[in-house]
Scaffold this active site. Structure first.
Site, PDB file in Angstrom:
ATOM      1  CG  PHE A   6      17.988  75.747  28.708  1.00  7.13           C
ATOM      2  CD1 PHE A   6      17.896  74.818  29.607  1.00  7.13           C
ATOM      3  CD2 PHE A   6      17.124  75.629  27.462  1.00  7.13           C
ATOM      4  CE1 PHE A   6      16.370  74.211  29.356  1.00  7.13           C
ATOM      5  CE2 PHE A   6      16.025  74.888  27.398  1.00  7.13           C
ATOM      6  CZ  PHE A   6      15.612  74.263  28.371  1.00  7.13           C
ATOM      7  CD  GLU A  64      12.562  71.076  30.678  1.00 10.75           C
ATOM      8  OE1 GLU A  64      13.234  71.496  31.644  1.00 10.75           O
ATOM      9  OE2 GLU A  64      11.600  70.323  31.088  1.00 10.75           O
ATOM     10  CB  SER A  65       9.386  72.121  24.010  1.00 18.05           C
ATOM     11  OG  SER A  65      10.546  72.592  23.892  1.00 18.05           O
ATOM     12  CB  CYS A  79      14.292  72.307  24.525  1.00 15.87           C
ATOM     13  SG  CYS A  79      13.370  73.251  25.873  1.00 15.87           S
ATOM     14  CG  PHE A 224      10.019  79.068  31.417  1.00 17.48           C
ATOM     15  CD1 PHE A 224       9.846  78.001  32.033  1.00 17.48           C
ATOM     16  CD2 PHE A 224       9.552  79.342  29.966  1.00 17.48           C
ATOM     17  CE1 PHE A 224       9.070  76.789  31.553  1.00 17.48           C
ATOM     18  CE2 PHE A 224       8.885  78.205  29.640  1.00 17.48           C
ATOM     19  CZ  PHE A 224       8.800  76.964  30.180  1.00 17.48           C
ATOM     20  CB  SER A 230       6.988  77.813  26.113  1.00 20.68           C
ATOM     21  OG  SER A 230       8.206  77.179  26.210  1.00 20.68           O
ATOM     22  CG  HIS A 243       9.185  76.132  22.671  1.00 21.90           C
ATOM     23  ND1 HIS A 243       8.256  76.018  23.629  1.00 21.90           N
ATOM     24  CD2 HIS A 243       8.408  75.228  21.797  1.00 21.90           C
ATOM     25  CE1 HIS A 243       7.365  75.225  23.528  1.00 21.90           C
ATOM     26  NE2 HIS A 243       7.456  74.757  22.353  1.00 21.90           N
ATOM     27  CD  GLU A 247      19.110  81.886  28.912  1.00 27.07           C
ATOM     28  OE1 GLU A 247      18.860  81.188  29.890  1.00 27.07           O
ATOM     29  OE2 GLU A 247      18.452  81.533  27.939  1.00 27.07           O
TER      30      GLU A 247
END
Length: 336
Positions: A6, A64-65, A79, A224, A230, A243, A247
């Site tokens: 990601f 996404e953000s 992102c 998530f 986030s 954010h 991983e």
């Protein structure tokens, strides 16, 4: 989702508008219909997952953000493989309907971890600039674009700014915006952003210490599945946002806030807390300010170097309306 992982590094767009007082008094962009907003976000390829508002602005945590909506200002950062710049035309169209006119555009981003996975118009900074030039009206005639380098190939700062000389932006001299990008997060700390079946965003905020960064802020967060986090913080007319992509191999976290050089709770204390939450191997800090940029940057260095973060580079550039942008990079020295 990128082919190899990601993409944590965000694209950030800030748009300023001006117009008749009645339109602004009625709420300006805060009158934006949610269905229309969802259409804009659909073009960008993200959705709203959580939201909170106060008397000054509306705050949305996105898939996404984040998105922040003020009466005459939009800040949106996304992102992954989102197509952020596709939001420009719809926002300008809504502004025209409200009797508002765009007066400033600022676009910033770091280096993508997976650049080949980015879709049009984000395949290169050259392409992004070309797209911006086409999307913006001609009256935004003062424009500048720059790639601010560092000693790390993984960290450079891309900036595009355009403004209209007939509508100078009233930026208070004491205000600044700080954008922090962190990579190679401490593995033990990053594990706190992996979700168990019963984990909530609020629990992540508490267990990681994020809630202590700006204690006075009202936090709206989202955890998530299976990992990632986030949050947006609102404190009066100021926002902050975090954010996290935890991983291993492409771990990343970002922190952004607005402050004043006169704050008792200054950027030095805030940044120290941020570093303690994530313990990054490398970190970049971009500061945008119309004045006193050197003082703010000195505070930043003094705050993080005792934590083992050694400054490796510092680049300075000027942009119309936005002011001075200072881009600094840091590397962790010694053991975590």
């Amino acid at each position: 989702m990128a082919a190899s992982g990601f993409e944590g590094f965000e694209k950030r767009l800030e748009l300023h508008f001006s117009g008749d007082d009645p339109a602004i008094e009625m709420g300006g962009f805060r009158q934006l219909d949610f269905d229309y907003l969802e259409q804009v976000l659909h073009a960008v390829q993200c959705t709203v997952v959580s939201a909170v508002s106060n008397q000054y602005f509306d705050s949305y945590v996105l898939s996404e953000s984040s998105l922040f909506v003020y009466p005459t200002k939009i800040i949106i950062k996304t992102c992954g493989t989102t197509q952020l710049l596709k939001s420009i035309r719809p926002f300008i169209h809504f502004a025209c309907q409200m009797g508002l006119i765009i007066t400033e555009c600022m676009y910033t981003r770091g280096n993508y971890i997976f650049p080949k996975a980015q879709p049009y118009p984000h395949t290169s900074f050259k392409e992004e600039i070309s797209y911006l030039q086409d999307q913006l009206p001609n009256h935004l005639c003062y424009r500048n674009a720059s790639v601010m380098p560092s000693k790390f190939t993984s960290h450079s700062w891309h900036v595009f700014c355009a403004c209209d000389k007939f509508y100078p932006i009233p930026i208070p001299n004491d205000r600044y915006t700080v954008e922090i990008c962190m990579t190679d997060l401490d593995r033990v700390l990053a594990r706190k952003f992996f979700k168990n079946p019963d984990t909530t965003g609020k629990q992540m905020t508490e267990v990681t210490g994020i809630g202590e960064i700006i204690p006075s802020a009202l936090i709206c967060e989202f955890a998530f599945d299976p990992c990632g986090y986030s949050m947006n913080g609102i404190d009066g007319d100021r926002y902050s946002t975090i954010h996290v992509t935890p991983e291993d191999g492409f771990s990343y976290a970002s922190y952004e806030c607005v402050g004043s050089i006169y704050d008792e709770d200054d950027i030095g204390r805030i940044l120290k807390k941020v570093v303690q939450v994530f313990r990054p191997g490398t970190m970049s800090v971009s500061t945008t300010c119309s004045s006193s940029s050197s003082e703010i940057c000195t505070r930043i260095v003094k705050a993080v170097e005792p934590l083992g973060m050694k400054r490796r580079s510092c680049t300075i550039d000027e942009f119309p309306a936005a002011g001075t942008v200072v881009f600094q990079t840091f590397m962790l020295t010694g053991n975590r």
